[in-house]
Design a protein around this motif. Structure first.
Motif, mmCIF file in Angstrom:
data_model
loop_
_atom_site.group_PDB
_atom_site.id
_atom_site.type_symbol
_atom_site.label_atom_id
_atom_site.label_comp_id
_atom_site.label_asym_id
_atom_site.label_seq_id
_atom_site.Cartn_x
_atom_site.Cartn_y
_atom_site.Cartn_z
ATOM 1 N N VAL A 170 7.313 7.338 -6.559
ATOM 2 C CA VAL A 170 6.366 8.438 -6.714
ATOM 3 C C VAL A 170 6.378 9.378 -5.515
ATOM 4 C CG1 VAL A 170 4.828 7.299 -8.355
ATOM 5 C CG2 VAL A 170 4.450 6.992 -5.909
ATOM 6 N N MET A 171 6.852 8.901 -4.362
ATOM 7 C CA MET A 171 6.975 9.781 -3.200
ATOM 8 C C MET A 171 7.949 9.193 -2.189
ATOM 9 S SD MET A 171 4.111 11.288 -0.538
ATOM 10 C CE MET A 171 3.518 12.562 -1.634
ATOM 11 N N GLU A 172 8.800 10.063 -1.677
ATOM 12 C CA GLU A 172 9.714 9.693 -0.604
ATOM 13 C C GLU A 172 9.107 10.084 0.731
ATOM 14 O OE1 GLU A 172 14.239 9.957 -1.742
ATOM 15 O OE2 GLU A 172 13.250 11.878 -2.173
ATOM 16 N N ASN A 173 9.541 9.423 1.778
ATOM 17 C CA ASN A 173 9.169 9.770 3.150
ATOM 18 C C ASN A 173 7.665 9.911 3.347
ATOM 19 O OD1 ASN A 173 11.921 9.893 3.965
ATOM 20 N ND2 ASN A 173 12.060 11.894 3.005
ATOM 21 N N VAL A 174 6.921 8.864 2.986
ATOM 22 C CA VAL A 174 5.474 8.862 3.169
ATOM 23 C C VAL A 174 5.171 8.774 4.662
ATOM 24 C CG1 VAL A 174 3.325 7.632 2.693
ATOM 25 C CG2 VAL A 174 5.087 7.806 0.922
ATOM 26 N N ALA A 175 4.461 9.776 5.162
ATOM 27 C CA ALA A 175 4.122 9.811 6.582
ATOM 28 C C ALA A 175 2.705 9.308 6.836
ATOM 29 C CB ALA A 175 4.270 11.233 7.118
ATOM 30 N N ASN A 176 1.833 9.401 5.812
ATOM 31 C CA ASN A 176 0.447 8.967 5.972
ATOM 32 C C ASN A 176 -0.073 8.438 4.632
ATOM 33 O OD1 ASN A 176 -1.977 8.723 7.577
ATOM 34 N ND2 ASN A 176 -2.826 10.363 6.331
ATOM 35 N N MET A 177 -0.889 7.396 4.714
ATOM 36 C CA MET A 177 -1.488 6.822 3.512
ATOM 37 C C MET A 177 -2.933 6.471 3.838
ATOM 38 S SD MET A 177 -0.325 3.443 1.350
ATOM 39 C CE MET A 177 -0.306 2.451 2.809
ATOM 40 N N LYS A 178 -3.838 6.869 2.953
ATOM 41 C CA LYS A 178 -5.260 6.565 3.115
ATOM 42 C C LYS A 178 -5.776 6.006 1.800
ATOM 43 C CE LYS A 178 -9.698 8.675 4.134
ATOM 44 N NZ LYS A 178 -10.434 9.898 4.431
ATOM 45 N N VAL A 179 -6.613 4.975 1.879
ATOM 46 C CA VAL A 179 -7.205 4.372 0.696
ATOM 47 C C VAL A 179 -8.707 4.595 0.759
ATOM 48 C CG1 VAL A 179 -7.537 2.234 -0.591
ATOM 49 C CG2 VAL A 179 -5.396 2.632 0.627
ATOM 50 N N ASP A 180 -9.282 5.134 -0.338
ATOM 51 C CA ASP A 180 -10.710 5.387 -0.381
ATOM 52 C C ASP A 180 -11.196 5.323 -1.825
ATOM 53 O OD1 ASP A 180 -13.311 6.057 0.410
ATOM 54 O OD2 ASP A 180 -12.894 8.200 0.433
ATOM 55 N N SER A 181 -12.166 4.466 -2.090
ATOM 56 C CA SER A 181 -12.808 4.354 -3.404
ATOM 57 C C SER A 181 -11.824 4.159 -4.560
ATOM 58 C CB SER A 181 -13.677 5.585 -3.661
ATOM 59 O OG SER A 181 -14.657 5.721 -2.667
ATOM 60 N N GLY A 182 -10.854 3.296 -4.366
ATOM 61 C CA GLY A 182 -9.908 3.000 -5.430
ATOM 62 C C GLY A 182 -8.802 4.021 -5.610
ATOM 63 N N LYS A 183 -8.720 4.984 -4.715
ATOM 64 C CA LYS A 183 -7.657 5.985 -4.778
ATOM 65 C C LYS A 183 -6.778 5.861 -3.540
ATOM 66 C CE LYS A 183 -10.300 9.390 -7.397
ATOM 67 N NZ LYS A 183 -9.693 9.164 -8.682
#
Length: 63
Positions: free
Chosen positions: A17-30
């Motif tokens: 779904v995405m290449e080269n992920v630089a940042n990931m945040k998880v909030d309220s099931g998203k």
């Protein structure tokens, strides 16, 4: 580069779904993903596994 790629787990296997992920945040099931070039994607799901040596983020989508 050492960025990871994000995949959604499907019955047929892994779908990128995405290449080269630089940042990931998880909030309220998203899960909010930001790519190296600033592109953004939001996935309604949960993280199943992060494989650091393989640079993979595995996600299961919620309905």
């Amino acid at each position: 580069m050492c960025e990871s790629n994000a995949y959604v787990l499907t019955p047929d296997g892994e779908k990128m779904v995405m290449e080269n992920v630089a940042n990931m945040k998880v909030d309220s099931g998203k899960i909010f993903l930001t790519g190296l070039l600033g592109d953004e994607k939001t996935i309604n799901g949960i993280i199943q596994e992060i494989k650091l040596l393989e640079h993979k983020i595995l996600i299961t989508e919620k309905a």
